[in-house]
Design a protein around this motif. Sequence first.
Motif, PDB file in Angstrom:
ATOM      1  N   ASP A  46       0.854  -1.180   0.000  1.00  0.00           N
ATOM      2  CA  ASP A  46       0.000   0.000   0.000  1.00  0.00           C
ATOM      3  C   ASP A  46       0.898   1.242   0.000  1.00  0.00           C
ATOM      4  O   ASP A  46       1.595   1.516   0.966  1.00  0.00           O
ATOM      5  CB  ASP A  46      -0.904  -0.021   1.237  1.00  0.00           C
ATOM      6  N   MET A  47       0.869   1.978  -1.094  1.00  0.00           N
ATOM      7  CA  MET A  47       1.748   3.133  -1.273  1.00  0.00           C
ATOM      8  C   MET A  47       0.992   4.450  -1.121  1.00  0.00           C
ATOM      9  O   MET A  47       1.424   5.479  -1.618  1.00  0.00           O
ATOM     10  CB  MET A  47       2.441   3.044  -2.626  1.00  0.00           C
ATOM     11  N   GLY A  48      -0.115   4.429  -0.402  1.00  0.00           N
ATOM     12  CA  GLY A  48      -0.951   5.608  -0.250  1.00  0.00           C
ATOM     13  C   GLY A  48      -0.264   6.779   0.432  1.00  0.00           C
ATOM     14  O   GLY A  48      -0.621   7.922   0.189  1.00  0.00           O
ATOM     15  N   GLN A  49       0.707   6.507   1.289  1.00  0.00           N
ATOM     16  CA  GLN A  49       1.416   7.575   1.995  1.00  0.00           C
ATOM     17  C   GLN A  49       2.824   7.808   1.436  1.00  0.00           C
ATOM     18  O   GLN A  49       3.623   8.510   2.046  1.00  0.00           O
ATOM     19  CB  GLN A  49       1.514   7.228   3.487  1.00  0.00           C
ATOM     20  N   LEU A  50       3.117   7.190   0.290  1.00  0.00           N
ATOM     21  CA  LEU A  50       4.437   7.362  -0.326  1.00  0.00           C
ATOM     22  C   LEU A  50       4.446   8.626  -1.181  1.00  0.00           C
ATOM     23  O   LEU A  50       3.661   8.758  -2.113  1.00  0.00           O
ATOM     24  CB  LEU A  50       4.786   6.142  -1.178  1.00  0.00           C
ATOM     25  N   LEU A  80      -1.444   4.173  -5.230  1.00  0.00           N
ATOM     26  CA  LEU A  80      -0.332   5.011  -5.675  1.00  0.00           C
ATOM     27  C   LEU A  80      -0.791   6.460  -5.840  1.00  0.00           C
ATOM     28  O   LEU A  80      -1.828   6.709  -6.471  1.00  0.00           O
ATOM     29  CB  LEU A  80       0.229   4.515  -7.011  1.00  0.00           C
ATOM     30  N   GLN A  81      -0.039   7.378  -5.267  1.00  0.00           N
ATOM     31  CA  GLN A  81      -0.290   8.801  -5.458  1.00  0.00           C
ATOM     32  C   GLN A  81      -0.085   9.118  -6.945  1.00  0.00           C
ATOM     33  O   GLN A  81       0.700   8.452  -7.624  1.00  0.00           O
ATOM     34  CB  GLN A  81       0.674   9.636  -4.614  1.00  0.00           C
ATOM     35  N   PRO A  82      -0.747  10.133  -7.486  1.00  0.00           N
ATOM     36  CA  PRO A  82      -0.634  10.422  -8.925  1.00  0.00           C
ATOM     37  C   PRO A  82       0.810  10.560  -9.419  1.00  0.00           C
ATOM     38  O   PRO A  82       1.161  10.003 -10.466  1.00  0.00           O
ATOM     39  CB  PRO A  82      -1.404  11.733  -9.087  1.00  0.00           C
ATOM     40  N   HIS A  83       1.669  11.260  -8.697  1.00  0.00           N
ATOM     41  CA  HIS A  83       3.045  11.446  -9.164  1.00  0.00           C
ATOM     42  C   HIS A  83       3.855  10.150  -9.045  1.00  0.00           C
ATOM     43  O   HIS A  83       4.727   9.903  -9.866  1.00  0.00           O
ATOM     44  CB  HIS A  83       3.729  12.603  -8.430  1.00  0.00           C
TER      45      HIS A  83
END
Length: 110
Positions: A46-50, A80-83
Amino acid sequence: MSLSQEKIGNVLVVSTAGQINSANAAQLESQLLAIVEQGEHQWVLDMGQLDYISSAGLRVVLLLAKRLKQSAGRLVLCNLQPHVHEVFDISGFLSILTVVDSRATALAFE
């Protein structure tokens, strides 16, 4: 860079926060591969806070995916965050890794 993990059924959910870059990629790699060696083969990352991932970080994710595949495991990336998503897209990783929008979708992925 920080990691947290929780077990949901037979799936290990590892959440990343902060940045994965050349300064911390080697440490992250050893942490993740140690978990694989302990027998965890069904993963959701989970890369939501990356906030940021460098090429060194991409290498770690690819290495993890390969190691899991060798042990008949599975890696699903989510949130995944957009960037960060753009980095995975530009690098071509979206075509070789399983990436979904949400944790719920990742956990339901077969």
